[in-house]
Design a protein around this motif. Structure first.
Motif, PDB file in Angstrom:
ATOM      1  N   UNK A   1      51.941  17.152  22.640  1.00 50.15           N
ATOM      2  CA  UNK A   1      53.214  17.554  23.264  1.00 50.15           C
ATOM      3  C   UNK A   1      52.945  18.530  24.407  1.00 50.15           C
ATOM      4  N   UNK A   2      53.666  18.392  25.489  1.00 50.19           N
ATOM      5  CA  UNK A   2      53.492  19.361  26.580  1.00 50.19           C
ATOM      6  C   UNK A   2      54.109  20.683  26.167  1.00 50.19           C
ATOM      7  N   UNK A   3      53.717  21.728  26.911  1.00 54.25           N
ATOM      8  CA  UNK A   3      54.259  23.055  26.649  1.00 54.25           C
ATOM      9  C   UNK A   3      55.783  23.018  26.770  1.00 54.25           C
ATOM     10  N   UNK A   4      56.266  22.362  27.801  1.00 46.65           N
ATOM     11  CA  UNK A   4      57.713  22.295  28.038  1.00 46.65           C
ATOM     12  C   UNK A   4      58.419  21.604  26.869  1.00 46.65           C
ATOM     13  N   UNK A   5      57.840  20.510  26.387  1.00 48.54           N
ATOM     14  CA  UNK A   5      58.458  19.771  25.287  1.00 48.54           C
ATOM     15  C   UNK A   5      58.490  20.621  24.019  1.00 48.54           C
ATOM     16  N   UNK A   6      57.416  21.384  23.784  1.00 42.78           N
ATOM     17  CA  UNK A   6      57.386  22.257  22.607  1.00 42.78           C
ATOM     18  C   UNK A   6      58.495  23.295  22.679  1.00 42.78           C
ATOM     19  N   UNK A   7      58.728  23.779  23.891  1.00 38.45           N
ATOM     20  CA  UNK A   7      59.771  24.800  24.039  1.00 38.45           C
ATOM     21  C   UNK A   7      61.151  24.205  23.788  1.00 38.45           C
ATOM     22  N   UNK A   8      61.353  23.003  24.257  1.00 41.07           N
ATOM     23  CA  UNK A   8      62.630  22.334  24.003  1.00 41.07           C
ATOM     24  C   UNK A   8      62.801  22.071  22.516  1.00 41.07           C
ATOM     25  N   UNK A   9      61.665  21.943  21.819  1.00 40.02           N
ATOM     26  CA  UNK A   9      61.711  21.711  20.374  1.00 40.02           C
ATOM     27  C   UNK A   9      61.752  23.022  19.592  1.00 40.02           C
ATOM     28  N   UNK A  10      62.009  24.135  20.345  1.00 41.32           N
ATOM     29  CA  UNK A  10      62.253  25.418  19.677  1.00 41.32           C
ATOM     30  C   UNK A  10      61.007  26.040  19.053  1.00 41.32           C
ATOM     31  N   UNK A  11      59.871  25.852  19.701  1.00 46.48           N
ATOM     32  CA  UNK A  11      58.606  26.391  19.219  1.00 46.48           C
ATOM     33  C   UNK A  11      58.397  27.780  19.832  1.00 46.48           C
ATOM     34  N   UNK A  12      58.464  28.807  18.996  1.00 47.90           N
ATOM     35  CA  UNK A  12      58.387  30.191  19.491  1.00 47.90           C
ATOM     36  C   UNK A  12      57.027  30.541  20.075  1.00 47.90           C
ATOM     37  N   UNK A  13      56.006  29.992  19.464  1.00 51.32           N
ATOM     38  CA  UNK A  13      54.661  30.300  19.931  1.00 51.32           C
ATOM     39  C   UNK A  13      54.458  29.733  21.329  1.00 51.32           C
ATOM     40  N   UNK A  14      54.936  28.516  21.523  1.00 54.50           N
ATOM     41  CA  UNK A  14      54.851  27.891  22.843  1.00 54.50           C
ATOM     42  C   UNK A  14      55.640  28.710  23.864  1.00 54.50           C
ATOM     43  N   UNK A  15      56.761  29.221  23.417  1.00 52.89           N
ATOM     44  CA  UNK A  15      57.595  30.041  24.300  1.00 52.89           C
ATOM     45  C   UNK A  15      56.832  31.291  24.744  1.00 52.89           C
ATOM     46  N   UNK A  16      56.216  31.993  23.801  1.00 49.55           N
ATOM     47  CA  UNK A  16      55.419  33.180  24.173  1.00 49.55           C
ATOM     48  C   UNK A  16      54.317  32.812  25.141  1.00 49.55           C
ATOM     49  N   UNK A  17      53.675  31.693  24.854  1.00 52.16           N
ATOM     50  CA  UNK A  17      52.556  31.284  25.710  1.00 52.16           C
ATOM     51  C   UNK A  17      53.023  31.028  27.125  1.00 52.16           C
ATOM     52  N   UNK A  18      54.153  30.343  27.245  1.00 51.58           N
ATOM     53  CA  UNK A  18      54.650  30.043  28.585  1.00 51.58           C
ATOM     54  C   UNK A  18      55.060  31.321  29.326  1.00 51.58           C
ATOM     55  N   UNK A  19      55.641  32.269  28.594  1.00 51.16           N
ATOM     56  CA  UNK A  19      56.046  33.517  29.258  1.00 51.16           C
ATOM     57  C   UNK A  19      54.823  34.231  29.837  1.00 51.16           C
ATOM     58  N   UNK A  20      53.718  34.176  29.107  1.00 45.11           N
ATOM     59  CA  UNK A  20      52.486  34.776  29.616  1.00 45.11           C
ATOM     60  C   UNK A  20      51.978  34.017  30.844  1.00 45.11           C
ATOM     61  N   UNK A  21      52.049  32.719  30.762  1.00 46.48           N
ATOM     62  CA  UNK A  21      51.636  31.890  31.915  1.00 46.48           C
ATOM     63  C   UNK A  21      52.458  32.256  33.141  1.00 46.48           C
ATOM     64  N   UNK A  22      53.742  32.492  32.907  1.00 44.44           N
ATOM     65  CA  UNK A  22      54.627  32.808  34.023  1.00 44.44           C
ATOM     66  C   UNK A  22      54.296  34.167  34.608  1.00 44.44           C
ATOM     67  N   UNK A  23      54.027  35.130  33.720  1.00 42.79           N
ATOM     68  CA  UNK A  23      53.651  36.458  34.197  1.00 42.79           C
ATOM     69  C   UNK A  23      52.400  36.375  35.060  1.00 42.79           C
ATOM     70  N   UNK A  24      51.497  35.497  34.679  1.00 40.37           N
ATOM     71  CA  UNK A  24      50.249  35.356  35.436  1.00 40.37           C
ATOM     72  C   UNK A  24      50.362  34.338  36.558  1.00 40.37           C
ATOM     73  N   UNK A  25      51.548  33.775  36.704  1.00 35.87           N
ATOM     74  CA  UNK A  25      51.814  32.807  37.765  1.00 35.87           C
ATOM     75  C   UNK A  25      50.777  31.685  37.820  1.00 35.87           C
ATOM     76  N   UNK A  26      50.546  31.064  36.696  1.00 39.47           N
ATOM     77  CA  UNK A  26      49.539  30.001  36.641  1.00 39.47           C
ATOM     78  C   UNK A  26      50.154  28.646  37.006  1.00 39.47           C
ATOM     79  N   UNK A  27      49.267  27.740  37.311  1.00 42.96           N
ATOM     80  CA  UNK A  27      49.667  26.379  37.639  1.00 42.96           C
ATOM     81  C   UNK A  27      50.389  25.721  36.460  1.00 42.96           C
ATOM     82  N   UNK A  28      49.815  25.915  35.270  1.00 48.33           N
ATOM     83  CA  UNK A  28      50.403  25.315  34.071  1.00 48.33           C
ATOM     84  C   UNK A  28      51.832  25.850  33.855  1.00 48.33           C
ATOM     85  N   UNK A  29      51.980  27.153  34.088  1.00 46.20           N
ATOM     86  CA  UNK A  29      53.291  27.772  33.947  1.00 46.20           C
ATOM     87  C   UNK A  29      54.289  27.172  34.930  1.00 46.20           C
TER      88      UNK A  29
END
Ligand code: GTP
Ligand code: MG
Length: 338
Positions: A1-29
Protein backbone atom coordinates in the motif's frame (compact mmCIF):
# COMPACT_ATOMS: atom_id res chain seq x y z
CA UNK A 1 0.00 0.00 0.00
CA UNK A 2 1.26 3.50 -0.71
CA UNK A 3 1.76 5.93 2.13
CA UNK A 4 -1.21 7.95 0.91
CA UNK A 5 -3.47 4.89 0.78
CA UNK A 6 -2.46 3.90 4.32
CA UNK A 7 -3.40 7.35 5.52
CA UNK A 8 -6.79 7.15 3.86
CA UNK A 9 -7.18 3.82 5.63
CA UNK A 10 -6.69 5.61 8.96
CA UNK A 11 -3.21 4.29 9.74
CA UNK A 12 -1.72 6.51 12.46
CA UNK A 13 1.81 5.33 12.00
CA UNK A 14 1.69 6.15 8.31
CA UNK A 15 0.31 9.54 9.22
CA UNK A 16 3.24 10.29 11.56
CA UNK A 17 5.66 9.13 8.92
CA UNK A 18 4.18 11.37 6.28
CA UNK A 19 4.22 14.38 8.61
CA UNK A 20 7.94 13.84 9.10
CA UNK A 21 8.44 13.52 5.36
CA UNK A 22 6.63 16.80 4.93
CA UNK A 23 8.72 18.55 7.55
CA UNK A 24 11.80 17.39 5.67
CA UNK A 25 10.23 18.30 2.34
CA UNK A 26 11.07 14.97 0.75
CA UNK A 27 10.09 13.72 -2.66
CA UNK A 28 8.07 10.88 -1.15
CA UNK A 29 6.21 13.38 1.02
CA UNK A 30 5.37 15.59 -1.93
CA UNK A 31 4.16 12.60 -3.91
CA UNK A 32 1.86 11.47 -1.11
CA UNK A 33 0.52 15.01 -0.78
CA UNK A 34 -0.36 15.05 -4.46
CA UNK A 35 -2.26 11.82 -4.05
CA UNK A 36 -4.12 13.05 -0.99
CA UNK A 37 -5.06 16.42 -2.39
CA UNK A 38 -8.38 15.31 -3.94
CA UNK A 39 -9.49 14.19 -0.47
CA UNK A 40 -8.95 17.61 1.11
CA UNK A 41 -11.23 20.59 1.51
CA UNK A 42 -13.54 19.24 4.19
CA UNK A 43 -11.87 20.08 7.50
CA UNK A 44 -12.49 23.21 9.52
CA UNK A 45 -9.17 24.95 10.04
CA UNK A 46 -8.96 26.98 13.22
CA UNK A 47 -5.92 29.13 13.94
CA UNK A 48 -5.12 30.05 17.53
CA UNK A 49 -2.52 32.76 17.92
CA UNK A 50 -1.34 35.35 20.42
CA UNK A 51 1.60 36.47 22.50
CA UNK A 52 3.73 33.91 24.37
CA UNK A 53 2.15 32.55 27.52
CA UNK A 54 -1.36 33.86 26.98
CA UNK A 55 -2.71 30.32 27.33
CA UNK A 56 -3.07 29.19 23.73
CA UNK A 57 -2.03 25.60 24.36
CA UNK A 58 -4.32 25.22 27.35
CA UNK A 59 -7.14 26.64 25.30
CA UNK A 60 -6.45 24.38 22.33
CA UNK A 61 -6.33 21.45 24.70
CA UNK A 62 -9.77 22.30 26.09
CA UNK A 63 -11.23 22.99 22.68
CA UNK A 64 -10.03 19.60 21.50
CA UNK A 65 -11.56 17.98 24.53
CA UNK A 66 -14.80 19.80 23.84
CA UNK A 67 -14.94 18.57 20.26
CA UNK A 68 -14.37 15.03 21.45
CA UNK A 69 -17.01 15.31 24.17
CA UNK A 70 -19.42 17.99 22.98
CA UNK A 71 -22.68 19.15 24.48
CA UNK A 72 -25.71 16.85 24.34
CA UNK A 73 -27.11 16.40 20.89
CA UNK A 74 -23.88 17.28 19.11
CA UNK A 75 -21.61 14.82 17.39
CA UNK A 76 -18.04 14.29 18.48
CA UNK A 77 -15.52 15.44 15.89
CA UNK A 78 -12.07 14.13 15.08
CA UNK A 79 -9.43 16.68 16.00
CA UNK A 80 -5.87 17.31 14.88
CA UNK A 81 -3.62 19.83 16.60
CA UNK A 82 -0.61 21.41 14.94
CA UNK A 83 1.55 23.44 17.32
CA UNK A 84 3.84 25.62 15.26
CA UNK A 85 6.79 27.27 16.90
CA UNK A 86 8.33 29.68 14.45
CA UNK A 87 10.82 31.12 16.94
CA UNK A 88 14.27 29.81 17.66
CA UNK A 89 14.86 26.13 18.42
CA UNK A 90 15.66 27.17 21.99
CA UNK A 91 11.99 27.35 22.84
CA UNK A 92 11.82 23.59 22.57
CA UNK A 93 10.90 23.62 26.24
CA UNK A 94 7.58 25.24 25.51
CA UNK A 95 6.73 22.52 23.06
CA UNK A 96 7.66 19.89 25.57
CA UNK A 97 5.36 21.64 28.03
CA UNK A 98 2.56 21.51 25.49
CA UNK A 99 3.10 17.81 25.06
CA UNK A 100 2.75 17.24 28.75
CA UNK A 101 -0.37 19.38 29.03
CA UNK A 102 -1.93 17.63 26.10
CA UNK A 103 -1.16 14.21 27.43
CA UNK A 104 -4.69 13.71 28.68
CA UNK A 105 -5.87 13.79 25.08
CA UNK A 106 -3.48 11.12 23.95
CA UNK A 107 -4.77 7.61 23.76
CA UNK A 108 -7.89 8.93 22.05
CA UNK A 109 -7.75 7.69 18.44
CA UNK A 110 -9.85 10.67 17.40
CA UNK A 111 -7.08 13.09 18.38
CA UNK A 112 -3.71 13.62 16.73
CA UNK A 113 -1.19 16.11 18.08
CA UNK A 114 1.86 17.29 16.22
CA UNK A 115 4.41 19.88 17.25
CA UNK A 116 6.51 21.45 14.58
CA UNK A 117 9.69 23.37 15.32
CA UNK A 118 10.94 25.96 12.94
CA UNK A 119 13.16 24.77 10.18
CA UNK A 120 14.55 26.98 7.49
CA UNK A 121 12.62 29.93 6.20
CA UNK A 122 9.28 31.32 7.26
CA UNK A 123 8.03 30.44 3.82
CA UNK A 124 9.09 26.87 4.50
CA UNK A 125 7.20 26.87 7.77
CA UNK A 126 4.00 28.12 6.18
CA UNK A 127 4.37 25.55 3.42
CA UNK A 128 4.89 22.70 5.85
CA UNK A 129 1.99 23.82 8.04
CA UNK A 130 -0.30 24.02 5.07
CA UNK A 131 0.81 20.61 3.86
CA UNK A 132 0.26 19.08 7.29
CA UNK A 133 -3.27 20.43 7.50
CA UNK A 134 -3.95 18.89 4.10
CA UNK A 135 -2.78 15.53 5.34
CA UNK A 136 -5.00 15.74 8.44
CA UNK A 137 -7.88 16.88 6.27
CA UNK A 138 -7.50 13.90 3.95
CA UNK A 139 -7.15 11.61 6.97
CA UNK A 140 -10.63 12.71 7.96
CA UNK A 141 -9.80 14.94 10.91
CA UNK A 142 -12.79 17.25 10.92
CA UNK A 143 -11.31 20.02 13.03
CA UNK A 144 -7.70 21.14 12.73
CA UNK A 145 -6.41 23.47 15.42
CA UNK A 146 -3.24 25.34 14.52
CA UNK A 147 -1.40 27.05 17.38
CA UNK A 148 1.17 29.73 16.58
CA UNK A 149 3.10 31.97 18.94
CA UNK A 150 3.73 35.64 18.50
CA UNK A 151 2.63 38.37 16.20
CA UNK A 152 4.77 38.22 13.14
CA UNK A 153 4.53 37.35 9.49
CA UNK A 154 4.30 33.66 10.32
CA UNK A 155 1.04 34.24 12.19
CA UNK A 156 -0.39 36.22 9.34
CA UNK A 157 0.61 33.51 6.87
CA UNK A 158 -0.92 30.85 9.05
CA UNK A 159 -4.05 32.91 9.63
CA UNK A 160 -4.43 32.94 5.90
CA UNK A 161 -4.60 29.16 6.12
CA UNK A 162 -7.36 29.06 8.68
CA UNK A 163 -11.06 29.52 8.16
CA UNK A 164 -11.37 30.97 11.64
CA UNK A 165 -8.58 32.76 13.44
CA UNK A 166 -8.71 33.18 17.20
CA UNK A 167 -6.45 35.78 18.79
CA UNK A 168 -5.77 35.12 22.45
CA UNK A 169 -4.99 37.94 24.84
CA UNK A 170 -4.45 37.83 28.58
CA UNK A 171 -4.72 40.58 31.17
CA UNK A 172 -1.72 42.44 32.42
CA UNK A 173 0.71 41.60 29.69
CA UNK A 174 0.58 44.91 27.86
CA UNK A 175 -0.31 42.88 24.81
CA UNK A 176 -3.13 45.11 23.78
CA UNK A 177 -0.87 47.78 22.39
CA UNK A 178 1.46 45.24 20.87
CA UNK A 179 -1.43 43.55 19.19
CA UNK A 180 -2.41 46.62 17.24
CA UNK A 181 1.16 47.37 16.36
CA UNK A 182 1.59 43.98 14.87
CA UNK A 183 -1.72 44.22 13.13
CA UNK A 184 -2.72 40.95 14.71
CA UNK A 185 -6.19 42.22 15.40
CA UNK A 186 -6.74 42.50 11.70
CA UNK A 187 -6.54 38.76 11.36
CA UNK A 188 -8.85 38.00 14.31
CA UNK A 189 -12.26 36.48 13.65
CA UNK A 190 -12.74 35.87 17.36
CA UNK A 191 -10.94 37.52 20.27
CA UNK A 192 -10.37 35.64 23.47
CA UNK A 193 -9.51 37.24 26.79
CA UNK A 194 -8.01 34.27 28.54
CA UNK A 195 -6.97 34.16 32.21
CA UNK A 196 -10.26 35.85 32.99
CA UNK A 197 -9.70 34.69 36.57
CA UNK A 198 -6.89 37.22 36.83
CA UNK A 199 -7.32 40.88 37.76
CA UNK A 200 -7.43 43.21 34.79
CA UNK A 201 -9.47 40.98 32.49
CA UNK A 202 -12.12 43.66 32.28
CA UNK A 203 -9.57 46.27 31.26
CA UNK A 204 -8.18 44.01 28.59
CA UNK A 205 -11.64 43.37 27.24
CA UNK A 206 -12.47 47.07 27.25
CA UNK A 207 -9.23 47.90 25.42
CA UNK A 208 -9.98 45.28 22.80
CA UNK A 209 -13.52 46.49 22.39
CA UNK A 210 -12.50 50.07 21.81
CA UNK A 211 -9.92 48.91 19.31
CA UNK A 212 -12.56 46.91 17.51
CA UNK A 213 -14.72 49.98 17.31
CA UNK A 214 -11.89 51.86 15.67
CA UNK A 215 -11.20 48.99 13.31
CA UNK A 216 -14.87 48.35 12.56
CA UNK A 217 -16.56 51.74 12.75
CA UNK A 218 -19.93 50.18 12.02
CA UNK A 219 -19.50 47.78 14.88
CA UNK A 220 -20.48 50.11 17.73
CA UNK A 221 -24.05 50.06 16.56
CA UNK A 222 -24.06 46.30 16.43
CA UNK A 223 -22.68 46.12 19.93
CA UNK A 224 -25.52 48.28 21.22
CA UNK A 225 -28.24 46.63 19.22
CA UNK A 226 -27.33 43.17 20.17
CA UNK A 227 -26.86 43.11 23.86
CA UNK A 228 -28.13 39.76 24.92
CA UNK A 229 -29.24 38.55 21.54
CA UNK A 230 -27.53 35.72 19.76
CA UNK A 231 -24.60 36.67 17.55
CA UNK A 232 -26.38 35.00 14.66
CA UNK A 233 -29.03 37.65 14.64
CA UNK A 234 -26.51 40.42 14.47
CA UNK A 235 -25.45 39.41 11.00
CA UNK A 236 -27.48 41.06 8.29
CA UNK A 237 -27.90 39.08 5.10
CA UNK A 238 -25.46 41.00 2.95
CA UNK A 239 -22.74 39.60 0.72
CA UNK A 240 -19.76 41.52 1.91
CA UNK A 241 -17.92 39.43 4.45
CA UNK A 242 -15.96 42.42 5.75
CA UNK A 243 -19.09 44.34 6.62
CA UNK A 244 -20.84 41.65 8.51
CA UNK A 245 -18.73 39.72 10.90
CA UNK A 246 -17.69 41.78 13.88
CA UNK A 247 -15.16 39.76 15.88
CA UNK A 248 -16.83 38.80 19.15
CA UNK A 249 -14.87 38.81 22.40
CA UNK A 250 -15.02 35.75 24.63
CA UNK A 251 -13.58 35.45 28.12
CA UNK A 252 -12.08 32.13 29.10
CA UNK A 253 -10.17 30.49 31.92
CA UNK A 254 -8.37 27.85 29.99
CA UNK A 255 -6.81 26.19 33.01
CA UNK A 256 -10.34 25.18 34.01
CA UNK A 257 -12.05 25.19 30.66
CA UNK A 258 -14.45 27.99 31.59
CA UNK A 259 -15.95 29.68 28.53
CA UNK A 260 -14.64 27.04 26.14
CA UNK A 261 -18.11 25.78 25.22
CA UNK A 262 -19.12 29.35 24.38
CA UNK A 263 -15.96 29.77 22.34
CA UNK A 264 -16.75 26.58 20.44
CA UNK A 265 -20.22 27.95 19.72
CA UNK A 266 -18.72 31.19 18.38
CA UNK A 267 -16.38 29.22 16.15
CA UNK A 268 -19.35 27.31 14.74
CA UNK A 269 -21.23 30.55 14.20
CA UNK A 270 -18.30 32.06 12.38
CA UNK A 271 -18.02 29.03 10.16
CA UNK A 272 -21.74 28.99 9.43
CA UNK A 273 -21.47 32.64 8.60
CA UNK A 274 -18.57 31.94 6.22
CA UNK A 275 -20.57 29.28 4.45
CA UNK A 276 -23.65 31.46 4.19
CA UNK A 277 -21.78 34.48 2.90
CA UNK A 278 -19.56 32.64 0.46
CA UNK A 279 -16.59 33.63 2.60
CA UNK A 280 -15.66 30.00 3.09
CA UNK A 281 -15.12 29.46 -0.59
CA UNK A 282 -13.41 32.82 -0.90
CA UNK A 283 -10.91 31.91 1.77
CA UNK A 284 -10.31 28.48 0.30
CA UNK A 285 -9.69 29.91 -3.12
CA UNK A 286 -7.47 32.71 -1.85
CA UNK A 287 -5.42 30.19 0.09
CA UNK A 288 -5.03 27.82 -2.85
CA UNK A 289 -4.04 30.71 -5.07
CA UNK A 290 -1.39 31.90 -2.62
CA UNK A 291 -0.09 28.37 -2.40
CA UNK A 292 -0.01 27.95 -6.15
CA UNK A 293 1.91 31.18 -6.54
CA UNK A 294 4.41 30.21 -3.86
CA UNK A 295 5.13 26.91 -5.61
CA UNK A 296 5.18 28.63 -8.98
CA UNK A 297 7.71 31.16 -7.78
CA UNK A 298 9.88 28.42 -6.38
CA UNK A 299 9.66 26.30 -9.51
CA UNK A 300 10.21 29.13 -11.96
CA UNK A 301 13.05 30.57 -9.96
CA UNK A 302 14.93 27.31 -9.78
CA UNK A 303 14.27 26.56 -13.43
CA UNK A 304 15.50 30.00 -14.41
CA UNK A 305 18.53 29.68 -12.14
CA UNK A 306 19.46 26.42 -13.83
CA UNK A 307 19.10 27.93 -17.27
CA UNK A 308 21.24 31.00 -16.79
CA UNK A 309 25.02 31.19 -16.91
CA UNK A 310 26.69 31.91 -13.61
CA UNK A 311 29.01 34.38 -15.34
CA UNK A 312 26.11 36.44 -16.64
CA UNK A 313 24.48 36.34 -13.22
CA UNK A 314 27.59 37.48 -11.35
CA UNK A 315 28.33 40.07 -14.00
CA UNK A 316 24.83 41.52 -13.70
CA UNK A 317 25.00 41.49 -9.93
CA UNK A 318 28.26 43.45 -10.10
CA UNK A 319 26.73 45.96 -12.51
CA UNK A 320 23.86 46.37 -10.05
CA UNK A 321 26.25 46.91 -7.13
CA UNK A 322 28.11 49.54 -9.14
CA UNK A 323 24.78 51.14 -9.99
CA UNK A 324 25.35 50.73 -13.68
CA UNK A 325 22.08 48.82 -13.86
CA UNK A 326 18.94 49.40 -11.86
CA UNK A 327 17.32 46.33 -10.29
CA UNK A 328 14.65 46.42 -12.99
CA UNK A 329 17.22 46.65 -15.77
CA UNK A 330 19.10 43.78 -14.16
CA UNK A 331 15.96 41.66 -14.29
CA UNK A 332 15.44 42.53 -17.94
CA UNK A 333 18.94 41.46 -18.73
CA UNK A 334 18.71 38.27 -16.71
CA UNK A 335 15.42 37.21 -18.19
CA UNK A 336 16.09 38.26 -21.76
CA UNK A 337 16.73 34.68 -22.78
CA UNK A 338 13.41 33.36 -21.44
N1 GTP B 1 -4.56 31.87 35.92
C1 GTP B 1 -4.62 31.33 34.72
N2 GTP B 1 -3.52 30.77 34.18
C2 GTP B 1 -3.60 30.26 32.94
C3 GTP B 1 -4.81 30.27 32.19
N3 GTP B 1 -4.58 29.69 31.00
C4 GTP B 1 -3.29 29.32 31.00
N4 GTP B 1 -2.69 29.65 32.17
C5 GTP B 1 -1.29 29.40 32.56
O1 GTP B 1 -0.45 30.19 31.74
C6 GTP B 1 0.74 29.49 31.42
C7 GTP B 1 0.92 29.44 29.91
O2 GTP B 1 -0.11 28.62 29.36
P1 GTP B 1 0.04 27.98 27.93
O3 GTP B 1 -1.25 27.33 27.62
O4 GTP B 1 1.28 27.18 27.82
O5 GTP B 1 0.22 29.29 27.07
P2 GTP B 1 0.71 29.41 25.56
O6 GTP B 1 0.09 30.65 25.06
O7 GTP B 1 0.44 28.16 24.83
O8 GTP B 1 2.25 29.58 25.75
P3 GTP B 1 3.37 29.51 24.58
O9 GTP B 1 3.01 28.40 23.65
O10 GTP B 1 4.65 29.28 25.33
O11 GTP B 1 3.33 30.85 23.94
C8 GTP B 1 0.62 28.11 32.04
O12 GTP B 1 1.30 28.12 33.25
C9 GTP B 1 -0.87 27.96 32.26
O13 GTP B 1 -1.18 27.12 33.35
C10 GTP B 1 -5.95 30.86 32.80
O14 GTP B 1 -7.04 30.93 32.23
N5 GTP B 1 -5.80 31.38 34.05
MG1 MG C 1 1.72 26.94 23.64
Amino acid sequence: MTLAASILANDRLALSRLLTQIENNTQEGRKALDMLFPYTGRAALIGVTGAPGTGKSSLVNHLARYYRHPAEGEQARRVAIVAVDPSSPFTGGAILGDRIRMRDLSGDPGVFIRSMASRGSLGGLARATSAMTQVFDAANYEVILIETVGAGQAEVDIARLAHTTIVVEAPGMGDEIQAIKAGILEIADILVVNKADRPGAENTERALRSMLEIGHPRSSRHFQDNQGSSPNQMLPASHDEQEMWIPPIQRTVSTEGTGVDKLAALIDQHQEYLRRSGGWQQREQARLKVELHAYLEEALLSRWRASISEVLYQDTLQALFERKLSPQEAVERLTASI
